[in-house]
Enzyme design. Structure first.
Site, PDB file in Angstrom:
ATOM      1  N   LYS A  79       5.235  -7.944  -3.498  1.00 27.69           N
ATOM      2  CA  LYS A  79       5.611  -7.890  -4.918  1.00 27.69           C
ATOM      3  C   LYS A  79       7.084  -8.251  -5.095  1.00 27.69           C
ATOM      4  O   LYS A  79       7.439  -8.977  -6.022  1.00 27.69           O
ATOM      5  CB  LYS A  79       5.317  -6.509  -5.495  1.00 27.69           C
ATOM      6  CG  LYS A  79       3.828  -6.281  -5.721  1.00 27.69           C
ATOM      7  CD  LYS A  79       3.530  -4.885  -6.214  1.00 27.69           C
ATOM      8  CE  LYS A  79       2.045  -4.678  -6.441  1.00 27.69           C
ATOM      9  NZ  LYS A  79       1.711  -3.294  -6.739  1.00 27.69           N
ATOM     10  N   LYS A  87      -6.566 -15.273  -2.252  1.00 23.39           N
ATOM     11  CA  LYS A  87      -7.139 -14.110  -2.920  1.00 23.39           C
ATOM     12  C   LYS A  87      -6.972 -14.260  -4.439  1.00 23.39           C
ATOM     13  O   LYS A  87      -5.888 -14.637  -4.901  1.00 23.39           O
ATOM     14  CB  LYS A  87      -6.397 -12.849  -2.448  1.00 23.39           C
ATOM     15  CG  LYS A  87      -6.782 -11.585  -3.197  1.00 23.39           C
ATOM     16  CD  LYS A  87      -5.764 -10.477  -2.979  1.00 23.39           C
ATOM     17  CE  LYS A  87      -5.377  -9.824  -4.258  1.00 23.39           C
ATOM     18  NZ  LYS A  87      -5.725  -8.632  -4.770  1.00 23.39           N
ATOM     19  N   LYS A 133      -4.024 -11.664 -10.340  1.00 25.44           N
ATOM     20  CA  LYS A 133      -3.250 -11.958 -11.544  1.00 25.44           C
ATOM     21  C   LYS A 133      -1.923 -12.601 -11.174  1.00 25.44           C
ATOM     22  O   LYS A 133      -1.455 -13.526 -11.800  1.00 25.44           O
ATOM     23  CB  LYS A 133      -2.948 -10.658 -12.308  1.00 25.44           C
ATOM     24  CG  LYS A 133      -4.078 -10.204 -13.179  1.00 25.44           C
ATOM     25  CD  LYS A 133      -3.850  -8.786 -13.686  1.00 25.44           C
ATOM     26  CE  LYS A 133      -4.029  -7.777 -12.583  1.00 25.44           C
ATOM     27  NZ  LYS A 133      -4.574  -6.497 -12.908  1.00 25.44           N
TER      28      LYS A 133
HETATM   29  P1  ADP Z   1      -4.494  -8.108  -8.979  1.00 21.89           P
HETATM   30  O1  ADP Z   1      -4.365  -8.492  -7.523  1.00 21.89           O
HETATM   31  O2  ADP Z   1      -5.134  -9.188  -9.768  1.00 21.89           O
HETATM   32  O3  ADP Z   1      -3.198  -7.633  -9.583  1.00 21.89           O
HETATM   33  P2  ADP Z   1      -5.181  -5.329  -8.919  1.00 21.89           P
HETATM   34  O4  ADP Z   1      -4.159  -5.105  -7.858  1.00 21.89           O
HETATM   35  O5  ADP Z   1      -4.919  -4.765 -10.284  1.00 21.89           O
HETATM   36  O6  ADP Z   1      -5.488  -6.894  -9.036  1.00 21.89           O
HETATM   37  O7  ADP Z   1      -6.561  -4.794  -8.383  1.00 21.89           O
HETATM   38  C1  ADP Z   1      -7.443  -3.879  -8.993  1.00 21.89           C
HETATM   39  C2  ADP Z   1      -8.615  -3.628  -8.065  1.00 21.89           C
HETATM   40  O8  ADP Z   1      -9.342  -4.847  -7.873  1.00 21.89           O
HETATM   41  C3  ADP Z   1      -8.195  -3.176  -6.656  1.00 21.89           C
HETATM   42  O9  ADP Z   1      -9.153  -2.263  -6.165  1.00 21.89           O
HETATM   43  C4  ADP Z   1      -8.228  -4.431  -5.862  1.00 21.89           C
HETATM   44  O10 ADP Z   1      -8.439  -4.187  -4.491  1.00 21.89           O
HETATM   45  C5  ADP Z   1      -9.413  -5.169  -6.483  1.00 21.89           C
HETATM   46  N1  ADP Z   1      -9.217  -6.611  -6.352  1.00 21.89           N
HETATM   47  C6  ADP Z   1      -8.230  -7.358  -6.898  1.00 21.89           C
HETATM   48  N2  ADP Z   1      -8.355  -8.650  -6.579  1.00 21.89           N
HETATM   49  C7  ADP Z   1      -9.451  -8.735  -5.771  1.00 21.89           C
HETATM   50  C8  ADP Z   1     -10.121  -9.815  -5.113  1.00 21.89           C
HETATM   51  N3  ADP Z   1      -9.677 -11.052  -5.216  1.00 21.89           N
HETATM   52  N4  ADP Z   1     -11.209  -9.532  -4.380  1.00 21.89           N
HETATM   53  C9  ADP Z   1     -11.673  -8.262  -4.284  1.00 21.89           C
HETATM   54  N5  ADP Z   1     -11.100  -7.211  -4.878  1.00 21.89           N
HETATM   55  C10 ADP Z   1     -10.005  -7.424  -5.624  1.00 21.89           C
END
Ligand code: ADP
Ligand code: TRP
Length: 321
Positions: A110, A189, A192
């Site tokens: 981050k 992956k 956002k």
């Molecule tokens: P981002 O990476 O988009 O900011 P978050 O960190 O808010 O997403 O993730 C919220 C939930 O969704 C967490 O449990 C995270 O592990 C899951 N998650 C986020 N992106 C993925 C992905 N590409 N594949 C599987 N799970 C995901």
């Protein structure tokens, strides 16, 4: 068995969030006691627009309910409505080795992406441990990127139990192998912060635009291709019915897979897959009063549970005199 997970209200929900966290939570509603919450205190580490945070908190509630979470069969609340969690965070932070936090990839990633390196961002995993331990959760469904944070929570629970006597359940991460990491448009992956997402509740035009932007190689239609290495296939397989997926798999292996057509098919699959949720979400978004009422009820239930654990903790560490 207690199953718990949270999601940050920090933007629009994407299909990675759905498969990594929301779907496993919703499918687990009858496996035990389910705790689902919106982690707005965590979101403060990266969101500085106060109006957006407040608005996205309600949006996240609408998302979760629209996708099938039933507030009568779980405890569903907003993290900051249970202040016990910040009290526990402080207590846990006093026994969290700095080195444990310094090893966390998420913090480093981050900061590398330009998020301010605040104390809150650094101690994010301690707040997450408090989230989990406060409710004595056994299982925590998350995507693979949260595995290390779960290990931190386990380490803190074990250390507390060793120092003060058996207090916390040591939680386990539940990471579904097949959807541990949903790929984004570019094959990294889906996240956002990488700008490579496909939103669940996009309008038809934006959805098509996103799907058409999935990166594929330049191999001609008739060339045999390895489906598992194709980003489009890896997203397609999450939505296609088994018989169609087999046909498409054969087209990849034997030649004949045309990316443009498959993308258009994927647009339709996505649109239909989330149609019922999209319709429900429209109704829910139009009724913020209802959403607030559901969340307030959930917070009352969560506080009741949280105060039992916090009470024990205060006693164990010597804050009751
Ligand atoms: P981002 O990476 O988009 O900011 P978050 O960190 O808010 O997403 O993730 C919220 C939930 O969704 C967490 O449990 C995270 O592990 C899951 N998650 C986020 N992106 C993925 C992905 N590409 N594949 C599987 N799970 C995901
Ligand atoms: N850190 C998680 C994420 O970024 C969100 C989260 C906060 C969480 N507290 C939690 C997940 C407790 C599971 C359990 O997605």
């Amino acid at each position: 068995m207690k199953i718990l997970s949270g999601i940050q209200p920090s933007g629009k929900l994407h299909i990675g969030n759905y498969f990594g966290m929301m779907r496993p939570m919703i499918n687990n509603m009858d496996r035990g006691e389910l705790y689902a919450f919106i982690v707005n205190l965590h979101a403060l580490t990266s969101v500085t627009d106060s109006k957006a945070l407040a608005q996205d908190t309600l949006e996240a509630a609408a998302d979760f309910l629209a996708l099938g979470l039933d507030p009568e069969r779980c405890i569903f609340w907003v993290q900051s409505d249970v202040p016990e969690v910040t009290e526990l965070t402080w207590i846990l932070s006093t026994l969290t080795p700095i080195g444990l936090l310094e090893r966390c990839h998420s913090y480093k990633d981050k900061v590398a992406k330009g998020i301010a390196a605040s104390h809150g961002l650094f101690s994010y995993p301690v707040l997450m441990a408090a989230d989990i331990l406060l409710y004595q959760a056994d299982l925590v469904p998350v995507g693979k990127d949260q595995k290390q944070h779960l290990e931190v929570a386990r380490d803190i629970a074990i250390k507390f139990n060793n120092n003060y006597g058996e207090t916390f359940v040591v939680p386990e991460a539940a990471i579904a192998d097949d959807v541990a990491t949903v790929p984004g448009l570019d094959g990294q992956k889906m996240s956002k912060s990488y700008g490579n997402t496909i939103g669940i509740f996009l309008d038809a035009k934006s959805l098509k635009k996103r799907v058409m932007a999935i990166v594929t190689d330049a191999a001609p239609v008739e060339a045999p291709k390895d489906p598992d290495k194709c980003n489009l296939y890896n997203i397609f397989k999450l939505f296609a019915p088994a018989d169609r997926l087999k046909e498409v798999h054969d087209l990849y292996v034997n030649g004949g897979a045309a990316y443009g057509y498959l993308k258009l098919e994927l647009v339709d699959l996505l649109w239909e897959y989330f149609r019922p949720a999209r319709e429900k979400r429209e109704q829910l978004s139009a009724d913020p009063g209802y959403l607030r009422q559901v969340l307030a009820k959930g917070a009352d239930k969560a506080r009741e549970k949280a105060s039992v654990t916090l009470d024990q903790v205060l006693d164990k560490v010597g804050l009751k005199y």
